[in-house]
Design an enzyme around this catalytic site. Structure first.
Site, PDB file in Angstrom:
ATOM      1  N   HIS A  34       3.644 -35.416 -26.108  1.00  0.00           N
ATOM      2  CA  HIS A  34       4.737 -34.626 -25.524  1.00  0.00           C
ATOM      3  C   HIS A  34       4.527 -33.142 -25.765  1.00  0.00           C
ATOM      4  CE1 HIS A  34       6.741 -33.768 -29.435  1.00  0.00           C
ATOM      5  NE2 HIS A  34       6.378 -34.991 -29.770  1.00  0.00           N
ATOM      6  N   CYS A  71       4.345 -38.688 -33.600  1.00  0.00           N
ATOM      7  CA  CYS A  71       3.977 -38.469 -32.203  1.00  0.00           C
ATOM      8  C   CYS A  71       3.015 -37.287 -32.081  1.00  0.00           C
ATOM      9  CB  CYS A  71       5.224 -38.230 -31.355  1.00  0.00           C
ATOM     10  SG  CYS A  71       6.137 -39.749 -30.981  1.00  0.00           S
TER      11      CYS A  71
END
Length: 568
Positions: free
Chosen positions: A452, A471
């Site tokens: 992301h 992440c």
């Protein structure tokens, strides 16, 4: 007199055993005399008895060939297989021997397997001593062990290559695989059979070549760069320090020609880039630590990373690869690199896992459903210090994962809320403060890890970028979205209205891409230079040993596969 086929085989084995271990002459009536097995009117042996005798003589042959039979991991299978194939010798060609020893030695040098360290040493000893028969039996036993090891990597590789010790023995190869081994020996294609069981990645050969180069320095004293504070560009340094630094750099960057002054500084900067350090020419603790890693330590890292290549998929021409310790991602299309970006990965307490998935969609202006672990660890402590934290950062409270009805935070008795039993769901609205930024790249997996964007841009300027909760934050997320959509025959500009309005939009990719996180702390670059990276998750640490082993053997020179050598 008619001799049955099974009796003929047994007779052949008896004669063969006599050649290996001749007996003294005895009288015809002596019980110790050897008699041929024949089908006569006076005596007949059943097929089962012939088989038992044949097996026993084959076992005697195996024990004579390898005097210390206890060192063999698969004596019963070796007895049957050599018996079945007429005791053919498989390892008469040097190319097959060297390829077997190379693959075994890489495992031994990686420091993950006492068994293969010992096997590497034993193979070399038998070869140098000219014990061809013993070498043949032990090499076949070792190949069985190697094939079993390779077959177990999909299940056990993430343990062996990241801190756990390989323990023997493993289950033996199945009969069809062993048949392939002997057929390759009969066809003189054993080298090709072995070569094609290397990792398909060309990095394997490149790393092995670098190991061979470094072994020339392995027994020499590695010059130590002693540090008393930072050494900055253009500072005066002691002559001994400068000489040690030049010699260290000469070995580490493969003969780079340096002079004192500006050239020496450029060599230090090149060394820092090679090792993923801040390229500033300042010799500090991190640079000195890498300068002082000697040849033996570097060889182990190269070998360990060569074995790790066996874990990563090699049949995906379109893929995204994130190398965690390099803090970098690469997008490959038709096996060509078309996009690269720095990334931020999980901190040491919240590691980004090794996983494979597929990137199937791009989300514009995503909302963030906060994982409960982050709620407990990060958000609730901040909320305890500042009751306005949620509203300031555009979080809303939802009753559960199935409801979209917001709860007014003033209606909650926060004094009664337990950190380890938070009953609500937190969701952060799209926008400039959203932790996922403007782009999320959906990669379904059981770890709930994805790539992301991020509003925290300053972290990408650091050389060590392990700051996330697991992440993967992408520096050039908008460019990545553009490339992905372009490869799917779409255009990001077609969705500009959603970006401008900060409106969430899911875009399914017409051509999903494979995604792979890997952990390589050493590799060879396209221009032939070796790159090293700091072991951010301490996966390179040697496993604890409960045995003492021989020194690993040296690797042999490599040669390419010839066109007439085919896969078995």
């Amino acid at each position: 007199m008619k001799i049955r086929p099974d009796a003929y085989l047994a007779n052949l084995l008896i004669v063969f055993s006599l050649i290996l271990s001749p007996v003294h002459a005895a009288s015809p009536n002596s019980s110790s005399s050897v008699r041929f097995l024949t089908e006569s009117a006076g005596q007949s042996l059943s097929a089962d008895e012939h088989h038992k005798r044949a097996y026993q003589h084959a076992r005697d042959w195996l024990q004579a060939a390898a005097p210390d039979a206890t060192v063999l991991a698969y004596p019963d299978l070796l007895t049957r297989d050599y018996l079945e194939h007429g005791f053919v010798l498989l390892w008469e060609r040097d190319d097959a021997r060297y390829e077997l020893e190379t693959q075994v030695n890489v495992i031994s040098l990686a420091g993950i397997s006492p068994e293969f360290e010992w096997r590497a040493w034993q193979l070399r000893q038998l070869r140098e001593q000219g014990q061809d028969l013993a070498y043949d039996v032990f090499a076949t036993d070792t190949l069985y062990a190697l094939l079993s090891y390779q077959a177990a990597i999909p299940q056990k590789g993430k343990q062996w290559f990241f801190g756990a010790q390989h323990r023997a023995p493993l289950p033996a190869p199945a009969l069809p695989v062993r048949e392939q081994v002997f057929q390759a020996g009969l066809d003189h294609t054993l080298y090709a059979f072995l070569y094609h069981r290397r990792p398909a990645n060309q990095q394997y050969r490149a790393l092995v070549t670098e190991i061979i180069r470094l072994q020339q320095d392995a027994n020499q004293l590695w010059p130590t760069v002693a540090l008393n504070g930072l050494v900055r560009p253009n500072e005066a340094v002691a002559t001994t320090f400068a000489l040690n630094l030049v010699e260290n750099l000469r070995r580490a960057i493969d003969g780079h020609s340096v002079r004192y002054g500006g050239d020496l500084l450029e060599a230090v900067r090149e060394f820092q880039g090679q090792h993923g350090l801040t390229v500033d020419g300042i010799i500090g603790p991190s640079t000195a630590r890498w300068l002082n890693r000697d040849a033996q330590d570097r060889i182990r890292l190269l070998a360990l990373n060569a074995e790790r290549l066996r874990l990563w998929p090699d049949n995906q021409p379109n893929r995204i690869v994130v190398n965690i310790p390099d803090y970098r991602m690469t997008l490959w299309f038709d096996d060509q690199s078309v996009f690269e970006s720095k990334v931020v990965v999980g901190r040491t307490s919240r590691r980004t896992p090794l996983f494979s998935s597929r990137l199937d969609s791009v989300v514009l202006n995503p909302s963030w459903n906060v994982p409960q672990s982050i709620v407990r660890r990060d958000i609730l402590p901040k909320l305890a210090r500042d009751e306005s934290y949620l509203s300031q950062n555009h979080y809303r409270i939802l009753p559960d994962w199935h409801s979209d009805q917001s709860i007014d935070p003033t209606t909650i008795d926060w004094q009664q809320v337990r950190v380890d039993g938070f009953p609500y769901r937190l969701q952060q609205a799209p926008g400039k403060l959203n932790a996922l930024g403007r782009f999320k790249f959906n990669t379904p997996n059981r770890n709930a890890i994805y790539l992301h964007d991020t509003p925290a841009r300053s972290l990408f300027s650091k050389s060590r970028r392990a700051f996330s909760s697991g992440c993967i934050r992408v520096e050039y997320a908008e460019e990545l979205a553009n490339v992905l959509l372009d490869l799917s025959g779409q255009r990001l500009t077609d969705y500009q209205t959603y970006l401008d309005a900060t409106q969430t939009k899911w875009i399914s990719l017409r051509r999903p891409l494979a995604v792979q996180t890997i952990y390589q702390t050493a590799w060879v670059t396209e221009d032939g230079r070796v790159a090293f990276r700091d072991d951010v998750y301490a996966y390179d640490t040697k496993p604890n040993r409960d045995v003492t082993t021989r020194e690993p053997s040296y690797l042999t020179q490599q040669r390419p596969l010839q066109q007439n050598e085919h896969t078995q």
